[in-house]
Design a protein around this motif. Structure first.
Motif, mmCIF file in Angstrom:
data_model
loop_
_atom_site.group_PDB
_atom_site.id
_atom_site.type_symbol
_atom_site.label_atom_id
_atom_site.label_comp_id
_atom_site.label_asym_id
_atom_site.label_seq_id
_atom_site.Cartn_x
_atom_site.Cartn_y
_atom_site.Cartn_z
ATOM 1 N N VAL A 198 -35.222 -8.360 20.416
ATOM 2 C CA VAL A 198 -34.081 -9.542 19.770
ATOM 3 C C VAL A 198 -34.126 -11.085 19.707
ATOM 4 C CG1 VAL A 198 -31.803 -10.011 20.208
ATOM 5 C CG2 VAL A 198 -32.291 -7.959 20.672
ATOM 6 N N LYS A 199 -33.717 -11.599 18.484
ATOM 7 C CA LYS A 199 -34.268 -12.722 18.320
ATOM 8 C C LYS A 199 -32.772 -14.163 18.839
ATOM 9 C CE LYS A 199 -36.562 -15.902 14.665
ATOM 10 N NZ LYS A 199 -37.570 -16.315 13.919
ATOM 11 N N ASP A 200 -31.724 -13.347 17.912
ATOM 12 C CA ASP A 200 -30.553 -13.478 18.096
ATOM 13 C C ASP A 200 -29.378 -12.564 17.394
ATOM 14 O OD1 ASP A 200 -28.705 -15.998 17.488
ATOM 15 O OD2 ASP A 200 -29.052 -16.545 15.561
ATOM 16 N N VAL A 201 -27.856 -13.159 17.828
ATOM 17 C CA VAL A 201 -26.731 -11.887 17.912
ATOM 18 C C VAL A 201 -25.715 -13.171 17.682
ATOM 19 C CG1 VAL A 201 -25.831 -10.762 18.803
ATOM 20 C CG2 VAL A 201 -27.399 -10.869 19.574
ATOM 21 N N ILE A 202 -25.376 -12.539 16.424
ATOM 22 C CA ILE A 202 -24.124 -12.783 15.891
ATOM 23 C C ILE A 202 -22.831 -12.642 16.009
ATOM 24 C CG2 ILE A 202 -23.013 -14.542 14.224
ATOM 25 C CD1 ILE A 202 -26.041 -15.725 13.881
ATOM 26 N N THR A 203 -21.872 -12.784 16.720
ATOM 27 C CA THR A 203 -20.545 -11.975 15.798
ATOM 28 C C THR A 203 -19.953 -12.122 15.341
ATOM 29 O OG1 THR A 203 -21.390 -10.510 18.871
ATOM 30 C CG2 THR A 203 -18.910 -10.140 17.483
ATOM 31 N N ARG A 254 -31.107 -9.565 14.694
ATOM 32 C CA ARG A 254 -32.258 -10.270 14.454
ATOM 33 C C ARG A 254 -32.968 -9.922 15.062
ATOM 34 N NH1 ARG A 254 -33.860 -13.245 9.699
ATOM 35 N NH2 ARG A 254 -32.094 -13.783 8.953
ATOM 36 N N TYR A 255 -33.658 -9.101 14.830
ATOM 37 C CA TYR A 255 -35.165 -8.624 15.303
ATOM 38 C C TYR A 255 -36.283 -8.914 14.580
ATOM 39 C CZ TYR A 255 -31.831 -4.842 17.113
ATOM 40 O OH TYR A 255 -30.494 -4.577 17.939
ATOM 41 N N ASN A 256 -37.292 -9.342 15.524
ATOM 42 C CA ASN A 256 -38.489 -8.868 15.648
ATOM 43 C C ASN A 256 -39.206 -7.942 16.282
ATOM 44 O OD1 ASN A 256 -38.402 -12.101 14.482
ATOM 45 N ND2 ASN A 256 -39.460 -12.779 16.337
ATOM 46 N N ARG A 257 -40.429 -7.561 14.926
ATOM 47 C CA ARG A 257 -41.116 -6.072 15.021
ATOM 48 C C ARG A 257 -42.603 -6.693 16.013
ATOM 49 N NH1 ARG A 257 -40.041 -1.620 10.628
ATOM 50 N NH2 ARG A 257 -40.132 -3.698 8.773
ATOM 51 N N THR A 258 -42.909 -6.123 16.460
ATOM 52 C CA THR A 258 -45.174 -5.465 17.002
ATOM 53 C C THR A 258 -44.953 -4.122 16.566
ATOM 54 O OG1 THR A 258 -43.784 -4.805 19.069
ATOM 55 C CG2 THR A 258 -43.861 -7.156 19.004
ATOM 56 N N PHE A 259 -45.988 -3.733 16.303
ATOM 57 C CA PHE A 259 -46.530 -2.547 16.448
ATOM 58 C C PHE A 259 -48.343 -2.334 17.400
ATOM 59 C CE2 PHE A 259 -50.132 0.283 14.136
ATOM 60 C CZ PHE A 259 -49.190 1.369 14.302
ATOM 61 N N ASP A 260 -47.622 -1.566 17.819
ATOM 62 C CA ASP A 260 -48.823 -1.167 18.443
ATOM 63 C C ASP A 260 -49.609 -2.707 19.709
ATOM 64 O OD1 ASP A 260 -49.147 1.754 18.123
ATOM 65 O OD2 ASP A 260 -51.236 1.402 17.126
ATOM 66 N N GLY A 261 -48.505 -3.348 19.647
ATOM 67 C CA GLY A 261 -48.728 -4.682 21.201
ATOM 68 C C GLY A 261 -48.975 -5.741 20.382
ATOM 69 N N LEU A 262 -49.380 -5.827 18.893
ATOM 70 C CA LEU A 262 -49.843 -6.651 18.298
ATOM 71 C C LEU A 262 -47.986 -7.485 17.468
ATOM 72 C CD1 LEU A 262 -52.835 -5.217 15.832
ATOM 73 C CD2 LEU A 262 -52.995 -6.757 17.596
ATOM 74 N N GLU A 298 -31.120 -2.585 24.717
ATOM 75 C CA GLU A 298 -30.038 -1.154 23.604
ATOM 76 C C GLU A 298 -31.225 -0.965 22.406
ATOM 77 O OE1 GLU A 298 -28.263 0.655 23.788
ATOM 78 O OE2 GLU A 298 -27.258 0.144 25.971
ATOM 79 N N ALA A 299 -32.789 -2.042 22.372
ATOM 80 C CA ALA A 299 -33.440 -2.199 21.629
ATOM 81 C C ALA A 299 -34.337 -1.390 21.178
ATOM 82 C CB ALA A 299 -34.478 -3.166 21.392
ATOM 83 N N GLY A 300 -34.531 -0.214 22.168
ATOM 84 C CA GLY A 300 -35.011 1.061 21.740
ATOM 85 C C GLY A 300 -33.884 2.196 20.885
ATOM 86 N N SER A 301 -32.669 1.912 21.328
ATOM 87 C CA SER A 301 -31.807 3.276 21.027
ATOM 88 C C SER A 301 -32.223 2.582 19.543
ATOM 89 C CB SER A 301 -30.894 3.280 21.969
ATOM 90 O OG SER A 301 -30.265 2.334 21.644
ATOM 91 N N SER A 302 -31.623 1.515 19.150
ATOM 92 C CA SER A 302 -31.722 1.676 18.000
ATOM 93 C C SER A 302 -32.607 1.198 17.255
ATOM 94 C CB SER A 302 -31.387 -0.757 17.820
ATOM 95 O OG SER A 302 -30.101 -1.040 18.613
ATOM 96 N N ALA A 303 -33.983 0.984 17.532
ATOM 97 C CA ALA A 303 -35.379 1.210 16.516
ATOM 98 C C ALA A 303 -35.360 3.012 16.220
ATOM 99 C CB ALA A 303 -36.401 1.123 17.653
#
Length: 286
Positions: free
Chosen positions: A25-30, A39-47, A7-12
């Motif tokens: 996705v790096k971690d999920v706490i409920t 918790r998300y990490n991000r990339t930009f154009d693959g970097l 679901e990361a695409g829709s979250s973005a």
């Protein structure tokens, strides 16, 4: 985590992120109330984006309630083509490492987007993350990161993954420094707290008790053959003195008593009568 990653695409899109940004996705706490913290990490154009991670807070229905950003909200850069080479960036990283490392084992670099500033309005930059692995002078290992601007060659930031000292907050003595001892094995200990008792520890210690001693005669005076002893009562909880007795050379004033109806005389042991002269000087033991 796999479900959240799908679901990361829709979250973005829900967060309004740019088309070149991807979420990992790096971690999920409920929480117990159904709230989800991802918790998300991000990339930009693959970097990889340094400082681009954030936490999305969603209620149990999946609606986003808020976001905790680590660095800048936007991570897009005008170009992903560097001006300086990786080799030039590595030289800059080695110079930085020479200040903190005694020996260097290996150096490698990676082209990244740097968004590590704490300000949400900071401008992201294309940069190199140069990692230098070595040993410090105190024999602790070092993994030093040097962020080098890929356009100007300037050093933007530097930090070591391995910390060899720090501070801790003590319940009784406040903030204390915590260092490491050489290894292996490597240990971290508060040498102050282990060698010096705290005031709280002293207060919590069991009370000390002292033995009681009976009354004893403290001094003996002899006047014209008469022996007069005066008793001394002990003080509650006191210990006998270990200080050596020192002779006194001061004058003493004798008491004037009445015995057998004769003023100015002292009668002791039933047969000896002595008349003090009022004052006498000499050495009398205490």
């Amino acid at each position: 985590m796999a479900a959240e990653q799908s679901e990361a695409g829709s979250s973005a899109q829900a967060l309004g992120l740019g088309s070149g940004e991807k979420l990992v996705v790096k971690d999920v706490i409920t929480d117990s109330d159904g709230t989800t913290n991802v918790r998300y990490n991000r990339t930009f154009d693959g970097l990889r984006v340094i400082g681009g991670d954030f936490v999305s807070h969603r209620d149990k229905s999946g609606k986003i309630k808020g976001v905790s950003w680590n660095g800048s909200h936007k991570v897009a850069v005008a170009s992903t083509k560097p001006t300086i080479t990786l080799a030039a960036a590595t030289v800059a990283g080695d110079k930085k490492a020479a200040l903190v490392q005694r020996t260097t084992g290996a150096t490698k670099g990676e082209l990244v987007v740097y968004s590590g500033s704490a300000s949400a309005k900071a401008t992201p930059k294309l940069a190199y993350d140069v990692l230098t692995v070595g040993i410090r002078a105190d024999q602790t290992p070092s993994r030093l990161h040097t962020i080098v601007d890929a356009d100007s060659g300037a050093t933007l930031a530097s930090w070591d993954e391995i910390q060899n000292e720090g501070t801790g907050n003590s319940l009784y003595v406040g903030q204390v420094s915590i260092g490491t001892t050489g290894g292996p094995p490597w240990t971290m200990s508060d040498s102050v707290a282990t060698t010096r008792p705290t005031s709280m520890a002293r207060e919590m210690a069991p009370p000390r008790t002292y033995p009681m001693y009976p009354a004893r005669l403290s001094r003996t005076q002899t006047t014209s053959g008469a022996t007069v002893r005066s008793p001394t009562l002990p003080r509650l909880g006191s210990m006998p003195s270990t200080e050596p007795r020192r002779p006194s050379t001061t004058s003493r004033t004798s008491r004037v008593a009445t015995a057998s109806g004769t003023p100015g005389s002292v009668h002791a042991h039933g047969s000896t009568t002595a008349t003090p002269t009022g004052t006498r000087s000499g050495t009398a033991p205490r």
